[in-house]
Design a protein around this motif. Sequence first.
Motif, PDB file in Angstrom:
ATOM      1  N   GLY A   1      19.080 -24.025  45.920  1.00 52.36           N
ATOM      2  CA  GLY A   1      18.282 -23.662  44.763  1.00 52.36           C
ATOM      3  C   GLY A   1      17.043 -22.851  45.087  1.00 52.36           C
ATOM      4  N   PHE A   2      16.876 -22.479  46.363  1.00 49.58           N
ATOM      5  CA  PHE A   2      15.689 -21.746  46.771  1.00 49.58           C
ATOM      6  C   PHE A   2      16.036 -20.337  47.223  1.00 49.58           C
ATOM      7  CE2 PHE A   2      14.387 -26.125  47.276  1.00 49.58           C
ATOM      8  CZ  PHE A   2      13.119 -26.108  46.714  1.00 49.58           C
ATOM      9  N   LEU A   3      15.088 -19.425  47.034  1.00 47.23           N
ATOM     10  CA  LEU A   3      15.234 -18.048  47.471  1.00 47.23           C
ATOM     11  C   LEU A   3      14.076 -17.676  48.376  1.00 47.23           C
ATOM     12  CD1 LEU A   3      16.070 -16.364  44.068  1.00 47.23           C
ATOM     13  CD2 LEU A   3      17.656 -16.836  45.911  1.00 47.23           C
ATOM     14  N   SER A   4      14.375 -16.873  49.384  1.00 49.77           N
ATOM     15  CA  SER A   4      13.323 -16.362  50.248  1.00 49.77           C
ATOM     16  C   SER A   4      12.602 -15.227  49.520  1.00 49.77           C
ATOM     17  CB  SER A   4      13.921 -15.837  51.551  1.00 49.77           C
ATOM     18  OG  SER A   4      14.672 -14.660  51.287  1.00 49.77           O
ATOM     19  N   GLN A   5      11.479 -14.836  50.072  1.00 51.56           N
ATOM     20  CA  GLN A   5      10.718 -13.738  49.480  1.00 51.56           C
ATOM     21  C   GLN A   5      11.548 -12.458  49.482  1.00 51.56           C
ATOM     22  OE1 GLN A   5       6.933 -13.052  51.333  1.00 51.56           O
ATOM     23  NE2 GLN A   5       6.264 -11.652  49.749  1.00 51.56           N
ATOM     24  N   ALA A   6      12.265 -12.194  50.572  1.00 51.31           N
ATOM     25  CA  ALA A   6      13.091 -10.986  50.661  1.00 51.31           C
ATOM     26  C   ALA A   6      14.212 -11.008  49.622  1.00 51.31           C
ATOM     27  CB  ALA A   6      13.668 -10.847  52.068  1.00 51.31           C
ATOM     28  N   ASP A   7      14.877 -12.163  49.452  1.00 55.04           N
ATOM     29  CA  ASP A   7      15.944 -12.274  48.455  1.00 55.04           C
ATOM     30  C   ASP A   7      15.399 -12.077  47.045  1.00 55.04           C
ATOM     31  OD1 ASP A   7      17.918 -12.755  50.347  1.00 55.04           O
ATOM     32  OD2 ASP A   7      17.808 -14.935  50.140  1.00 55.04           O
ATOM     33  N   PHE A   8      14.243 -12.657  46.787  1.00 57.24           N
ATOM     34  CA  PHE A   8      13.632 -12.530  45.460  1.00 57.24           C
ATOM     35  C   PHE A   8      13.268 -11.080  45.178  1.00 57.24           C
ATOM     36  CE2 PHE A   8       9.888 -12.866  42.619  1.00 57.24           C
ATOM     37  CZ  PHE A   8      10.531 -13.434  41.537  1.00 57.24           C
TER      38      PHE A   8
ATOM     39  N   LEU B   1       2.552 -15.538  45.262  1.00 61.42           N
ATOM     40  CA  LEU B   1       1.585 -16.621  45.484  1.00 61.42           C
ATOM     41  C   LEU B   1       1.622 -17.643  44.349  1.00 61.42           C
ATOM     42  CD1 LEU B   1      -1.469 -14.643  46.882  1.00 61.42           C
ATOM     43  CD2 LEU B   1       0.025 -16.218  48.131  1.00 61.42           C
ATOM     44  N   ILE B   2       1.840 -17.157  43.129  1.00 57.43           N
ATOM     45  CA  ILE B   2       1.926 -18.059  41.974  1.00 57.43           C
ATOM     46  C   ILE B   2       3.212 -18.885  42.039  1.00 57.43           C
ATOM     47  CG2 ILE B   2       2.221 -18.151  39.462  1.00 57.43           C
ATOM     48  CD1 ILE B   2       0.401 -15.611  39.390  1.00 57.43           C
ATOM     49  N   LEU B   3       4.321 -18.216  42.318  1.00 58.87           N
ATOM     50  CA  LEU B   3       5.614 -18.899  42.337  1.00 58.87           C
ATOM     51  C   LEU B   3       5.745 -19.856  43.519  1.00 58.87           C
ATOM     52  CD1 LEU B   3       7.992 -15.971  41.371  1.00 58.87           C
ATOM     53  CD2 LEU B   3       7.279 -17.885  39.924  1.00 58.87           C
TER      54      LEU B   3
ATOM     55  N   SER C   1       5.787 -22.706  50.797  1.00 57.62           N
ATOM     56  CA  SER C   1       6.974 -22.981  51.607  1.00 57.62           C
ATOM     57  C   SER C   1       7.739 -21.708  51.972  1.00 57.62           C
ATOM     58  CB  SER C   1       7.906 -23.925  50.843  1.00 57.62           C
ATOM     59  OG  SER C   1       8.309 -23.312  49.629  1.00 57.62           O
ATOM     60  N   ASP C   2       7.231 -20.558  51.544  1.00 56.32           N
ATOM     61  CA  ASP C   2       7.902 -19.270  51.752  1.00 56.32           C
ATOM     62  C   ASP C   2       9.259 -19.203  51.071  1.00 56.32           C
ATOM     63  OD1 ASP C   2       5.844 -18.001  53.129  1.00 56.32           O
ATOM     64  OD2 ASP C   2       6.513 -18.809  55.047  1.00 56.32           O
ATOM     65  N   LYS C   3       9.416 -19.967  49.999  1.00 53.77           N
ATOM     66  CA  LYS C   3      10.619 -19.901  49.185  1.00 53.77           C
ATOM     67  C   LYS C   3      10.255 -20.365  47.783  1.00 53.77           C
ATOM     68  CE  LYS C   3      11.977 -24.258  51.219  1.00 53.77           C
ATOM     69  NZ  LYS C   3      12.849 -24.912  52.150  1.00 53.77           N
ATOM     70  N   VAL C   4      11.095 -19.976  46.838  1.00 54.10           N
ATOM     71  CA  VAL C   4      10.843 -20.325  45.446  1.00 54.10           C
ATOM     72  C   VAL C   4      12.167 -20.693  44.793  1.00 54.10           C
ATOM     73  CG1 VAL C   4      11.069 -17.960  44.549  1.00 54.10           C
ATOM     74  CG2 VAL C   4       9.615 -19.581  43.366  1.00 54.10           C
ATOM     75  N   ASP C   5      12.139 -21.625  43.860  1.00 52.15           N
ATOM     76  CA  ASP C   5      13.389 -21.952  43.178  1.00 52.15           C
ATOM     77  C   ASP C   5      13.442 -21.278  41.812  1.00 52.15           C
ATOM     78  OD1 ASP C   5      12.479 -23.667  41.030  1.00 52.15           O
ATOM     79  OD2 ASP C   5      12.372 -25.332  42.427  1.00 52.15           O
TER      80      ASP C   5
END
Length: 119
Positions: A30-37, A58-60, A65-69
Amino acid sequence: ILRDTLSKRGVRVITGLGKYFRHIDKNRNGFLSQADFKEALKIFHLEIPEEDFESLWLILDDSKSDKVDYGEFTRAVFGEMNEYRKAFVRKVSFAYMKLDFNKTGSVPMVDITKCYCAK
């Protein structure tokens, strides 16, 4: 900026992004890296200036964790669900729990036919 762009482009872009996010989430966490996003935004022509992207990230990624869901992303863009939608989700969840007799997380067609008649 992203919120304005998405509101102009509509639901199809959001559902498309959701499908794309699930597709590139190879380990299904359920998480994406910054590059994927960043790549997903680019594919859907939602490119934003680098400094704006960094602010958005930074908000997301408030946990750093260097990832966002995907859930965090949609809440950040659209906000929380209104009360009508929350009530609807609760009703659907309640109905699903009644159908999932064995509490397995899936509902076989046989169990559905026990509760529903389409005549």
